[in-house]
Design an enzyme around this catalytic site. Structure first.
Site, PDB file in Angstrom:
ATOM      1  N   TYR A 141       0.733  -0.532   0.005  1.00  0.00           N
ATOM      2  CA  TYR A 141       0.351   0.468   0.084  1.00  0.00           C
ATOM      3  C   TYR A 141       0.469   1.492   0.068  1.00  0.00           C
ATOM      4  O   TYR A 141       0.484   2.398  -0.400  1.00  0.00           O
ATOM      5  CB  TYR A 141      -0.721   0.001   1.287  1.00  0.00           C
ATOM      6  N   LYS A 192       3.416 -15.276   1.802  1.00  0.00           N
ATOM      7  CA  LYS A 192       3.189 -15.910   0.891  1.00  0.00           C
ATOM      8  C   LYS A 192       4.408 -16.079   0.629  1.00  0.00           C
ATOM      9  O   LYS A 192       5.726 -15.857  -0.259  1.00  0.00           O
ATOM     10  CB  LYS A 192       2.605 -14.878  -0.634  1.00  0.00           C
ATOM     11  N   ASP A 224      -3.224 -17.857  -0.024  1.00  0.00           N
ATOM     12  CA  ASP A 224      -3.931 -18.568  -0.647  1.00  0.00           C
ATOM     13  C   ASP A 224      -4.716 -20.007   0.000  1.00  0.00           C
ATOM     14  O   ASP A 224      -6.099 -20.134   0.012  1.00  0.00           O
ATOM     15  CB  ASP A 224      -3.553 -18.763  -1.939  1.00  0.00           C
ATOM     16  N   ASP A 248      -6.519  -6.508   4.399  1.00  0.00           N
ATOM     17  CA  ASP A 248      -7.707  -6.413   3.036  1.00  0.00           C
ATOM     18  C   ASP A 248      -8.438  -7.330   3.289  1.00  0.00           C
ATOM     19  O   ASP A 248      -9.259  -7.534   3.081  1.00  0.00           O
ATOM     20  CB  ASP A 248      -6.885  -5.087   2.387  1.00  0.00           C
ATOM     21  N   ASP A 252     -12.222  -9.485   4.775  1.00  0.00           N
ATOM     22  CA  ASP A 252     -13.645  -8.739   4.136  1.00  0.00           C
ATOM     23  C   ASP A 252     -14.263 -10.341   4.260  1.00  0.00           C
ATOM     24  O   ASP A 252     -15.604 -10.684   4.309  1.00  0.00           O
ATOM     25  CB  ASP A 252     -13.736  -8.584   2.612  1.00  0.00           C
TER      26      ASP A 252
HETATM   27  C1  IPM Z   1     -10.632  -1.405   4.484  1.00  0.00           C
HETATM   28  C2  IPM Z   1     -10.306  -0.675   3.194  1.00  0.00           C
HETATM   29  C3  IPM Z   1      -9.315   0.831   2.096  1.00  0.00           C
HETATM   30  C4  IPM Z   1      -8.569  -0.655   2.473  1.00  0.00           C
HETATM   31  C5  IPM Z   1      -9.791   1.447   1.592  1.00  0.00           C
HETATM   32  C6  IPM Z   1     -11.247   2.389   1.230  1.00  0.00           C
HETATM   33  C7  IPM Z   1      -8.481   2.426   1.044  1.00  0.00           C
HETATM   34  O1  IPM Z   1     -10.950  -1.662   2.287  1.00  0.00           O
HETATM   35  O2  IPM Z   1     -10.389  -0.261   5.657  1.00  0.00           O
HETATM   36  O3  IPM Z   1     -10.484  -2.099   4.072  1.00  0.00           O
HETATM   37  O4  IPM Z   1      -8.257  -0.754   1.433  1.00  0.00           O
HETATM   38  O5  IPM Z   1      -7.616  -0.464   3.504  1.00  0.00           O
HETATM   39 MG    MG Z   2     -11.033  -3.402   3.004  1.00  0.00          MG
END
Ligand code: IPM
Ligand code: MG
Length: 360
Positions: A141, A192, A224, A248, A252
């Site tokens: 990032y 990884k 993975d 990240d 999710d």
């Molecule tokens: C998160 C979001 C952010 C990230 C974006 C909005 C920049 O997806 O906080 O997980 O990738 O960190």
């Molecule tokens: Mg995110």
């Protein structure tokens, strides 16, 4: 001494969920005599529209002067075409980086009342309680060099740099090992290292640290496989520690195990435990302004703020208990709705949590 909380509502559903979270905070502030003082600031698309940049200096100044930051969400299609350097997301990344909020805690807990809302079988997810510790201010990032360049043959090439130094790995490792000590004593480091040197070093440092935490069992997993295991048998995990990008993605996935990403709070902490608190979900522009968004992830983020940065664990527990009560009552926003429950909007959900707090 009074604590200063900077509230940044942001874009999309941000302002709606922030209003509900503020209601809840106002109740605990009185009830537990916390002496919280609130201020507001702009970030992301809202800041870009008002000031021309996604992170105005005044926001950063106010953030530095506060004890904790509570943040809604940023971004939306409205800003898709703005210059890369000015994108709303840049504002969020800049504030994380400027305040050195490297330690991102993303707990994925399945409320028993929501077992039906998960896309996985109830027996696979019931009782799920995992903590993802994501490194938040390094890795791909932030790695330099980065950009889009034109090659000699006229073709364009996009490039990024994935790197982690020992200091960065050690400080996130410490957060993760200590978290595992306070929980189930299991830490899985995700990398990884079969392909990426940056994560070869990552794995080596985690191994080096392990003897200092004899009560924690350290294991390693390739990312993975970790993605697969998270949807196959998520209860094998206690604490997961990983880099920025893998964290990240995996967070999710972990969020959905709990029924909805609308339930997942997070804390982003610096070395002194000062932090920014935000729901893991985004700004959901498709439902913004429609009174449909689930405010619970942000309300639960406020609870984390009270626990980690403001030294008020009772108030944090009270909010979490109130959320449990509201789910017991059968109230559900659209994202966690299932048959036999009662669908409510953002405002009704916030009111219900505030009322449950008053009542108990
Ligand atoms: C998160 C979001 C952010 C990230 C974006 C909005 C920049 O997806 O906080 O997980 O990738 O960190
Ligand atoms: Mg995110």
């Amino acid at each position: 001494m009074n604590s200063k909380v900077l509230v940044i509502s942001g874009d999309g559903i941000g302002p709606e969920i922030t209003r509900e979270t503020q209601k809840v905070l106002d109740v605990v502030n009185k009830k537990f005599d916390l002496g919280l003082e609130f201020d507001e600031a702009l970030l992301g698309g809202a800041a870009l529209d008002a000031t021309g940049v996604p992170l105005p200096d005044i926001t950063l100044e106010k953030a530095r002067a506060s004890d904790a930051i509570l943040f809604g969400a940023i971004g939306g299609p409205k800003w898709d075409d703005v210059d890369r350097q000015l994108r709303p997301e840049k504002g969020l990344l800049q504030i994380r980086s400027s305040l050195q909020l490297f330690g991102n805690l993303r707990p994925a807990i399945l409320y028993p009342q929501l077992a039906d809302a998960s896309s996985l079988k109830p027996e696979v997810v019931s009782g799920l309680d995992i903590l993802i510790v994501r490194e938040l201010t390094g890795g791909i990032y932030f790695g330099e060099p980065r950009g889009i360049r034109t090659l000699e043959n006229g073709e364009r090439e996009g490039y990024n740099t994935y790197k982690y130094n020992e200091t960065e790995i050690k400080r996130i490792g410490k957060v993760a090992f200590e978290a595992a000590q306070k929980r189930g004593g299991k830490l899985c480091s995700v990398d990884k290292s079969n392909v990426l040197e940056a994560t070869v070093l990552w794995r080596e440092i985690m191994e080096q640290m392990a003897p200092d935490y004899p009560d924690v069992e350290l294991t390693h997993m390739y990312v993975d496989n970790a993605a697969m295991q998270l949807v196959r048998a998520p209860k094998q995990f206690d604490v997961i520690v990983t880099g920025n990008m893998f964290g990240d993605i995996l967070s999710d996935a972990a969020a959905m195990l709990t029924g909805s990403i609308g339930m997942l709070p997070s804390a982003s902490l610096d070395l002194n435990g000062r932090g920014m608190y935000e729901p893991c979900h985004g700004s959901a522009p498709d439902i913004a302004g429609e009174n449909k968004a689930n405010p619970l992830a942000m309300i639960l983020s406020a609870a984390m703020m009270l626990r980690y940065s403001l030294g008020s664990p009772e108030a944090a527990n009270a909010i979490e208990t109130a959320v449990g009560h509201v789910l017991d009552q059968g109230l559900r926003t659209e994202d966690i709705y299932s048959e036999g429950t009662q669908k409510v909007g953002t405002i009704a959900m916030g009111d219900a949590v505030a009322n449950a707090l008053q009542a108990h």
